[in-house]
Design a protein around this motif. Structure first.
Motif: not given
Length: 153
Positions: A46-53, A85-92, A142-148
């Motif tokens: 989950c951390t890898a996915e969040a950091c990719s996004l 993690q320095g996330l820059n988006f909303t979590l519900l 690990k590269d979900h952002f790239e996958q999108i």
């Protein structure tokens, strides 16, 4: 509930974000929404996915996307995850799992010979009118952002 598919209207939702603000699907009308479901704050995948996004957020924004994560964790847990993690988006906070159930991502999982109920890691891309445009059910954490991005090229 039948499994959601591309072209289906996205189920309406209502939940509090990490700051206690109520968010609904209607809040994102007119924008493309990446609504991603993940099992638990501060776990390796989950951390890898969040950091990719997080790292790809500027590119995703330029492409017209907003990013929102959903898990059964509490607001307080989300606050810690965002800070760490320095996330820059909303979590519900979907503590009652109503959103996960509506999207068909609360289900049976198997891990190390054990069967249990949990979040089936899935990402929905919802268009400006609230229709499901794409579904990623084989998420590359690990590269979900790239996958999108690849899916939209």
């Amino acid at each position: 509930m039948a499994k959601l598919k591309t072209g289906d209207p996205a189920p309406a939702f209502e939940a509090v974000d990490q700051d206690g603000n109520m968010k609904t699907l209607a809040d994102y009308r007119g924008r493309k929404l990446i609504l991603y479901f993940y099992p638990k704050d501060n776990t390796p995948g989950c951390t890898a996915e969040a950091c990719s996004l997080r790292d790809g957020r500027d590119t995703l924004r330029r492409m017209g996307f907003e990013v929102v994560g959903v898990s059964p964790d509490s607001e307080k847990s989300h606050q810690g995850f965002i800070a760490k993690q320095g996330l820059n988006f909303t979590l519900l906070a979907d503590t009652d799992k109503k959103i996960a159930e509506a999207y068909g991502v609360w289900g049976e999982k198997k891990f190390m010979g054990r069967t249990f109920m949990g979040i089936l890691r899935t990402t929905f891309v919802i268009d400006e009118q609230g229709v499901i445009e794409k579904i990623f059910d084989k998420v590359r954490t690990k590269d979900h952002f790239e996958q999108i991005v690849e899916a939209y090229q």
